[in-house]
Design a protein around this motif. Sequence first.
Motif, short mmCIF file in Angstrom:
data_model
loop_
_atom_site.label_atom_id
_atom_site.label_comp_id
_atom_site.label_asym_id
_atom_site.label_seq_id
_atom_site.Cartn_x
_atom_site.Cartn_y
_atom_site.Cartn_z
N TYR A 297 35.34 -41.66 2.14
CA TYR A 297 35.60 -40.33 1.46
C TYR A 297 35.68 -40.45 0.07
O TYR A 297 35.77 -41.62 -0.55
CB TYR A 297 37.13 -39.87 1.83
CG TYR A 297 38.15 -41.03 1.84
CD1 TYR A 297 38.96 -40.91 0.71
CD2 TYR A 297 38.49 -41.73 2.85
CE1 TYR A 297 39.79 -41.92 0.64
CE2 TYR A 297 39.36 -42.85 2.51
CZ TYR A 297 40.21 -42.85 1.43
OH TYR A 297 41.10 -43.82 1.23
N LEU A 298 35.35 -39.26 -0.68
CA LEU A 298 35.53 -39.23 -2.19
C LEU A 298 36.67 -38.39 -2.63
O LEU A 298 36.92 -37.26 -2.20
CB LEU A 298 34.24 -38.58 -2.77
CG LEU A 298 34.22 -38.34 -4.19
CD1 LEU A 298 34.25 -39.28 -4.94
CD2 LEU A 298 32.90 -37.42 -4.45
N GLY A 299 37.41 -38.83 -3.37
CA GLY A 299 38.62 -38.36 -3.99
C GLY A 299 38.41 -38.05 -5.73
O GLY A 299 38.05 -39.02 -6.29
N VAL A 300 38.43 -36.90 -6.15
CA VAL A 300 38.39 -36.65 -7.67
C VAL A 300 39.63 -36.14 -7.99
O VAL A 300 40.47 -35.60 -7.49
CB VAL A 300 37.14 -35.79 -7.87
CG1 VAL A 300 35.94 -36.28 -7.31
CG2 VAL A 300 37.53 -34.31 -7.30
N GLY A 301 39.77 -36.30 -9.62
CA GLY A 301 41.21 -35.95 -10.25
C GLY A 301 41.98 -37.10 -10.28
O GLY A 301 41.89 -38.12 -9.69
N PRO A 302 42.93 -37.08 -11.27
CA PRO A 302 43.81 -37.99 -11.69
C PRO A 302 44.56 -38.59 -10.66
O PRO A 302 45.13 -37.88 -9.76
CB PRO A 302 44.73 -37.25 -12.71
CG PRO A 302 44.12 -36.09 -13.35
CD PRO A 302 43.15 -35.89 -12.03
N GLY A 303 44.45 -39.84 -10.32
CA GLY A 303 45.51 -40.47 -9.18
C GLY A 303 44.48 -40.40 -7.83
O GLY A 303 45.04 -41.08 -7.00
N ALA A 304 43.68 -39.92 -7.87
CA ALA A 304 42.70 -39.71 -6.48
C ALA A 304 42.09 -41.05 -6.02
O ALA A 304 41.44 -41.83 -6.95
CB ALA A 304 41.57 -38.46 -6.75
N HIS A 305 42.01 -41.40 -4.75
CA HIS A 305 41.30 -42.47 -4.15
C HIS A 305 40.13 -42.22 -3.56
O HIS A 305 40.02 -41.03 -2.93
CB HIS A 305 42.30 -43.36 -3.25
CG HIS A 305 43.51 -44.11 -4.11
ND1 HIS A 305 44.61 -43.55 -4.77
CD2 HIS A 305 43.82 -45.49 -4.09
CE1 HIS A 305 45.35 -44.25 -5.32
NE2 HIS A 305 44.67 -45.35 -4.79
N SER A 306 39.32 -43.07 -3.49
CA SER A 306 37.97 -43.08 -2.83
C SER A 306 37.73 -44.43 -1.90
O SER A 306 38.12 -45.42 -2.24
CB SER A 306 36.92 -42.84 -3.59
OG SER A 306 36.86 -41.48 -4.29
N HIS A 307 36.97 -44.30 -0.76
CA HIS A 307 36.49 -45.44 -0.14
C HIS A 307 35.22 -45.30 0.50
O HIS A 307 35.10 -44.32 0.83
CB HIS A 307 37.85 -45.60 1.02
CG HIS A 307 37.33 -46.78 2.07
ND1 HIS A 307 36.64 -46.45 3.06
CD2 HIS A 307 37.75 -47.98 2.01
CE1 HIS A 307 36.62 -47.64 3.87
NE2 HIS A 307 37.10 -48.70 3.02
N PRO B 135 37.09 -42.59 -15.50
CA PRO B 135 38.18 -43.50 -15.48
C PRO B 135 38.47 -44.11 -14.24
O PRO B 135 39.68 -43.82 -13.73
CB PRO B 135 39.20 -42.53 -16.22
CG PRO B 135 38.65 -41.12 -15.59
CD PRO B 135 37.16 -41.16 -15.45
N LEU B 136 37.81 -45.04 -13.96
CA LEU B 136 38.07 -45.54 -12.44
C LEU B 136 38.22 -46.94 -12.71
O LEU B 136 38.14 -47.83 -13.47
CB LEU B 136 36.78 -45.62 -11.59
CG LEU B 136 36.11 -44.07 -11.34
CD1 LEU B 136 34.84 -44.25 -10.73
CD2 LEU B 136 37.06 -43.38 -10.49
N GLU B 137 39.04 -47.33 -11.51
CA GLU B 137 39.54 -48.73 -11.29
C GLU B 137 38.85 -49.21 -9.74
O GLU B 137 38.77 -47.96 -8.87
CB GLU B 137 41.03 -49.25 -11.47
CG GLU B 137 41.30 -49.03 -12.91
CD GLU B 137 42.91 -49.36 -12.89
OE1 GLU B 137 43.50 -50.32 -12.44
OE2 GLU B 137 43.41 -49.06 -13.88
N SER B 138 38.60 -50.37 -9.48
CA SER B 138 38.17 -50.51 -8.13
C SER B 138 38.63 -51.74 -7.61
O SER B 138 38.99 -52.72 -8.54
CB SER B 138 36.73 -50.34 -7.87
OG SER B 138 36.02 -51.45 -8.68
#
Length: 345
Positions: free
Chosen positions: A229-239, A264-267
């Motif tokens: 799934y893809l999450g966008v916006g501040p604080g959103a998570h993706s996997h 602005p991503l961390e992973s």
Amino acid sequence: MDDLIRAITKEIFLRKDFLKTKELSSVYFGGGTPSMLKGEHLEILWERITKLFILKKNAEITLEVNPDDIDSDTISNWKIFPFNRVSIGIQSFEDEILKYLNRIHNSERAVYGFNLLRDAGFDNINVDLIYGIPVQTENQWHNTLEKALRLNPEHLSAYCLTLEDKTALSAFIDKGKSPRISEESGAVHFEWLMFEMRKHGFTHYEISNFCKPGFESRHNLSYWTGEEYLGVGPGAHSHKKNIREWVIPHNVNYIKSLSDNILPLESETLTNENLLAEYILLCLRTSEGCSLSYLKKKFNKDLLKDKEKQIADCVEKKFVVISDNKIILTDRGKLVADKIALELL
């Protein structure tokens, strides 16, 4: 708000290739107060999504709303878009509890908002509730659940209150201005919840989620079953596969980064052990349970052999049953689900 919307649309564009497919089975507008968005903001976001992705036929499209944002005008705006599921953060039908939770709406406003949505033709509505609140009596919880069921929603999510550091409630409790959270009270509330929902014909398909037949949240199921799934916006998570990404949870820095075309991503890269733990933790929470054959095929893990003593102990205590080569929690086991999952890891 305009700057934030521009940043989100840019992030959607920059991450359009994250998923292995352009076909979407669900879209969820949540993670805060999307019901505060103006019609023009929703239009910008929706145009960007539909230009870059393809919606599957009968895709589930959810809007998360606060009761105090619901009125005839906002509903008219929402009806322009193909939202076919609405989730209302009611939390309680007791005004005293709502004040304690620092919610703006009252119980009358919550009922009014729900009925407006129903009258407007929304036929898939979720009600969010919270239990295990320190000042909440059993009678108040019973009354809240009764009023929620009287509205006849298709779906109900109920979460036990958890205390997070550096929140107003945490400070309130630490200063002795409120009782502490009681695990025992939360368990009593949860037992009543399971009893009442079953009595009213709801399926308990995930520990915190109940639905009428056919109204499972397809979006949330994708989280619990390990889909990408893809999450966008501040604080959103993706996997995706063994990669987890999250966006920095700071609006100003988020907007600034994207204005400079920087994501602005961390992973983190998940190990096989991480993925195994996530599967057990998440799937054990669902009514489908933890598939022993999947564990063997995906992770070469023979859980019955490796955790023979722990599983036998859980079966003896009637915390789990083994059916169709799956480990499934009983109602009793759902009260200690996290502890059981840790036993199996």
